[in-house]
Write an enzyme that holds these catalytic residues in place. Structure first.
Site, short mmCIF file in Angstrom:
data_model
loop_
_atom_site.label_atom_id
_atom_site.label_comp_id
_atom_site.label_asym_id
_atom_site.label_seq_id
_atom_site.Cartn_x
_atom_site.Cartn_y
_atom_site.Cartn_z
N GLU A 60 -9.81 12.15 7.80
CA GLU A 60 -9.68 13.51 7.26
C GLU A 60 -11.01 14.26 7.34
O GLU A 60 -11.05 15.43 7.70
CB GLU A 60 -9.23 13.44 5.79
CG GLU A 60 -7.84 12.89 5.61
CD GLU A 60 -7.58 12.48 4.17
OE1 GLU A 60 -7.87 11.31 3.82
OE2 GLU A 60 -7.12 13.32 3.39
N GLN A 68 -3.95 2.09 15.20
CA GLN A 68 -2.86 2.66 14.40
C GLN A 68 -2.06 3.72 15.19
O GLN A 68 -0.83 3.73 15.15
CB GLN A 68 -3.44 3.28 13.13
CG GLN A 68 -2.40 3.76 12.11
CD GLN A 68 -3.04 4.27 10.82
OE1 GLN A 68 -4.27 4.31 10.69
NE2 GLN A 68 -2.21 4.66 9.87
N ASP A 109 -9.18 0.14 1.88
CA ASP A 109 -8.19 -0.31 2.86
C ASP A 109 -8.72 0.07 4.26
O ASP A 109 -8.40 1.12 4.81
CB ASP A 109 -6.86 0.41 2.56
CG ASP A 109 -5.77 0.04 3.54
OD1 ASP A 109 -5.79 -1.09 4.06
OD2 ASP A 109 -4.89 0.89 3.78
N ASP A 134 0.84 -1.19 0.00
CA ASP A 134 0.00 0.00 0.00
C ASP A 134 0.88 1.24 0.00
O ASP A 134 1.72 1.42 0.88
CB ASP A 134 -0.92 -0.01 1.23
CG ASP A 134 -2.09 0.96 1.06
OD1 ASP A 134 -2.40 1.34 -0.09
OD2 ASP A 134 -2.69 1.34 2.08
N ARG A 178 -8.09 3.33 13.35
CA ARG A 178 -7.25 4.51 13.66
C ARG A 178 -6.73 4.52 15.09
O ARG A 178 -5.63 5.04 15.34
CB ARG A 178 -8.03 5.80 13.39
CG ARG A 178 -8.51 5.98 11.97
CD ARG A 178 -7.38 5.98 10.97
NE ARG A 178 -7.89 6.21 9.62
CZ ARG A 178 -7.17 5.98 8.54
NH1 ARG A 178 -5.93 5.52 8.62
NH2 ARG A 178 -7.68 6.19 7.35
N THR A 219 -8.85 -5.89 3.82
CA THR A 219 -8.81 -4.94 2.70
C THR A 219 -9.78 -5.49 1.66
O THR A 219 -9.74 -6.69 1.37
CB THR A 219 -7.39 -4.86 2.10
OG1 THR A 219 -6.47 -4.49 3.14
CG2 THR A 219 -7.30 -3.84 0.98
N GLU A 239 -10.55 3.66 3.57
CA GLU A 239 -9.65 4.46 2.73
C GLU A 239 -10.00 4.21 1.28
O GLU A 239 -9.99 3.06 0.82
CB GLU A 239 -8.18 4.10 3.01
CG GLU A 239 -7.73 4.52 4.41
CD GLU A 239 -6.23 4.44 4.63
OE1 GLU A 239 -5.55 3.66 3.94
OE2 GLU A 239 -5.74 5.19 5.50
N LYS A 281 -4.21 -2.28 10.03
CA LYS A 281 -4.52 -2.39 8.60
C LYS A 281 -4.69 -3.82 8.15
O LYS A 281 -5.30 -4.08 7.13
CB LYS A 281 -3.37 -1.79 7.78
CG LYS A 281 -3.07 -0.34 8.07
CD LYS A 281 -4.04 0.54 7.34
CE LYS A 281 -3.59 1.98 7.40
NZ LYS A 281 -4.41 2.81 6.53
N GLU A 306 -9.19 3.93 -2.37
CA GLU A 306 -7.93 3.73 -3.09
C GLU A 306 -8.19 3.06 -4.44
O GLU A 306 -9.24 2.45 -4.66
CB GLU A 306 -6.98 2.83 -2.28
CG GLU A 306 -6.76 3.34 -0.85
CD GLU A 306 -5.56 2.73 -0.16
OE1 GLU A 306 -4.75 2.06 -0.84
OE2 GLU A 306 -5.43 2.94 1.05
N HIS A 314 -3.61 13.80 0.68
CA HIS A 314 -3.90 12.91 1.82
C HIS A 314 -2.76 12.95 2.83
O HIS A 314 -2.99 13.09 4.03
CB HIS A 314 -4.13 11.48 1.33
CG HIS A 314 -4.22 10.48 2.45
ND1 HIS A 314 -5.29 10.46 3.32
CD2 HIS A 314 -3.37 9.50 2.86
CE1 HIS A 314 -5.10 9.48 4.21
NE2 HIS A 314 -3.95 8.90 3.96
MN MN Z 1 -4.20 2.65 2.76
#
Ligand code: MN
Length: 387
Positions: A341, A217, A210, A106, A214, A234, A176, A230, A178, A113
Site C-alpha cells: 500500500e 502472491q 504476516d 488470517d 507479493r 509469520t 503486514e 504467505k 496485524e 486495507h
Molecule cells: Mn495477512
C-alpha cells in the site's frame, strides 16, 4: 499490565512459563518452587508453551496475577528478598514461541486495507461484493509461525515474468501489520460459537507480522487465495496479553453498513484502542524510520465476529489457535500497514534518513512493529530479512 510468555534464563536453559510486567520477567515455575504458588500444579509452568496455563481459564489467571503483583511489591521494597531468584530483566533472557498453535487463520478485517489493495487491481470496484457481508479469511499455516526475532529467509517460488512463470527468489518481500487473537477455550466440533459468547473463547492478543511475497502472491492467488506467498513465515510477539488486561482500552466498534446477517450481529460490538507503529531499519541505517502508524480500533469486523463466522459451519477452535486481523491500515499515507500500500505495489519509494530508497524489503532490512495501549507497550515483533 501483565503478559505471559515462555523464557529461559542464562543459568538454567530449560524453557518455562513467565509473566512480564514492564521490563521484568517473573519465572512462574520458580515461584511455585519458592512456595508462592504452592497450591498450583508446577507442570503448568515448567511447560515450553502457555497452552496448559491458558486452559486453566480466567479465575486461575487472577490467582497467578495477584501472586505476581505481590512478588513485584516485595522485591521492590526488599531487593534482598529470596523472591529475587524468580525475577529477571527482560533484556537478559531468551524468549521462545509462547504457544503451540494448532491452526492459524488470517482475516482481512480492515476495510481501508481491503479497499487500498482492491484499488491497485480493480480501481473501479475495489471492494469485492462479499466483503461487507462477512469477515473474509483464509486458513494460514501454523507450522511456520515463529517468535519475534526469528530471521526472515527470503522465499523462492513461481513468479510471472513477461507472461511466463519463472522460478526465482521473491523480489517483492513485504510485511503486514496485524493483531492476533490467541484462543483460550476449545469449542466443540459441529457446534458454532454464538457471537454473544465469542469473547469467552479468547485468551489474549499478540502482535503479528504476516510476511508476504507479493510477486508469488500475484501469480498464485486466483482462484483459491494465497498459498506459498504467505506460508513461509509469520512472526508473533513473545508475550500474549490476556484480553481482560485491555478492558480500559475498549472502544466502540466501527459502524457497519449494511447490517450483517443475524449470526454476525454483535450486540456488544466493541474494539480496542491499540496503536501500532511500524519501523523499517536497514543494515546501513540502524535507527530506521517509522513508516506507518495505525490503530486496531479502525478495524471493521470485530474479534467476536471473526469467531462467530469461523465456527458458523461447526468448524471448531482449539486452545492456542491464532486468529489474525489481516493488515491494519487507515486512510492516510501515514497509516498504512504494508509496503504494497505504501509504495503502491512498488511504484513509489520510501526514503530513509541516510538517503536509501525502498519499494520492497532488501536483505539486511528489519521490520519492527510495536503495539501500545496508552503509554504501555503491549508487544513487539521484529524480524530481519536474510538471503
Ligand atoms: Mn495477512
Amino acid at each position: 499490565m501483565i503478559a505471559y510468555g515462555v523464557f529461559s534464563s542464562t543459568d538454567d536453559h530449560s524453557p518455562r512459563v513467565a509473566a512480564r510486567i514492564g521490563l521484568n520477567i517473573i519465572d512462574l515455575a520458580r515461584l511455585c518452587e519458592l512456595g508462592v504458588l504452592d497450591k498450583i500444579n508446577l507442570a503448568y509452568f515448567t511447560s515450553n508453551s502457555l497452552n496448559d496455563f491458558i486452559r486453566q481459564g480466567y479465575s486461575f489467571r487472577q490467582i497467578v496475577k495477584q501472586a505476581v503483583e505481590q512478588v513485584v511489591d516485595t522485591v521492590t521494597n526488599d531487593p534482598h528478598s529470596e523472591l529475587m531468584a524468580a525475577v529477571f530483566a527482560l533484556n537478559q533472557v531468551k524468549l521462545y514461541m509462547p504457544v503451540k498453535i494448532g491452526g492459524y487463520t488470517d482475516f482481512y478485517a480492515s476495510k481501508q486495507h481491503a479497499t487500498n489493495i482492491g484499488k491497485i487491481f480493480r480501481p473501479d470496484n475495489p471492494l469485492m461484493p462479499n466483503w461487507v457481508h462477512m469477515p473474509i479469511a483464509y486458513n494460514g499455516r501454523a507450522s511456520s509461525v515463529v517468535v519475534s526475532g526469528h530471521p526472515v529467509k527470503r522465499p523462492h517460488g513461481q513468479i510471472l515474468v513477461d507472461g511466463s512463470p519463472q522460478f526465482d527468489c521473491c523480489k517483492k518481500l513485504d510485511f503486514e501489520v496485524e493483531l492476533g487473537v490467541v484462543i483460550g477455550k476449545d469449542s466443540v466440533l459441529g457446534e458454532p460459537i454464538n457471537i454473544d459468547n465469542a469473547a469467552e473463547h479468547i485468551f489474549g492478543v499478540c502482535v503479528v507480522n504476516d510476511w508476504s511475497a507479493r510477486d508469488i502472491q500475484a501469480w498464485e492467488y486466483q482462484p483459491l487465495g494465497p498459498f506459498n506467498s504467505k506460508s513461509f513465515l509469520t512472526s508473533i510477539s513473545a508475550f500474549i496479553v490476556p484480553l481482560e488486561e485491555l478492558s480500559a482500552y475498549k472502544v466502540e466498534a466501527q459502524p457497519q453498513d449494511p447490517q450483517p446477517l443475524p449470526y454476525l450481529q454483535d450486540k456488544n460490538a466493541h474494539s480496542y484502542d491499540i496503536r501500532l507503529e511500524v519501523r523499517l531499519a536497514t543494515a546501513k541505517c540502524h535507527e530506521g524510520i517509522v513508516i506507518g502508524r495505525s490503530n486496531f480500533q479502525d478495524i471493521y469486523w470485530t474479534m467476536s465476529q471473526w469467531i462467530a463466522h469461523h465456527t458458523v459451519t461447526g468448524c471448531n477452535l482449539k486452545v492456542g489457535d491464532l486468529l489474525a486481523s489481516g493488515t491494519i491500515s487507515g486512510n492516510e499515507r501515514g497509516n498504512l500497514g504494508s509496503l504494497m500500500e505504501l509504495t503502491i505495489n512498488g511504484k513509489e519509494s520510501i526514503e530513509l534518513p541516510n538517503g536509501e530508497q525502498r519499494t520492497f524489503l532488501e536483505n539486511g532490512d528489519s521490520i519492527i512493529i510495536d503495539a501500545y495501549c496508552g503509554h504501555e507497550i503491549i508487544g513487539e515483533v521484529s524480524g530481519t530479512v536474510v538471503k
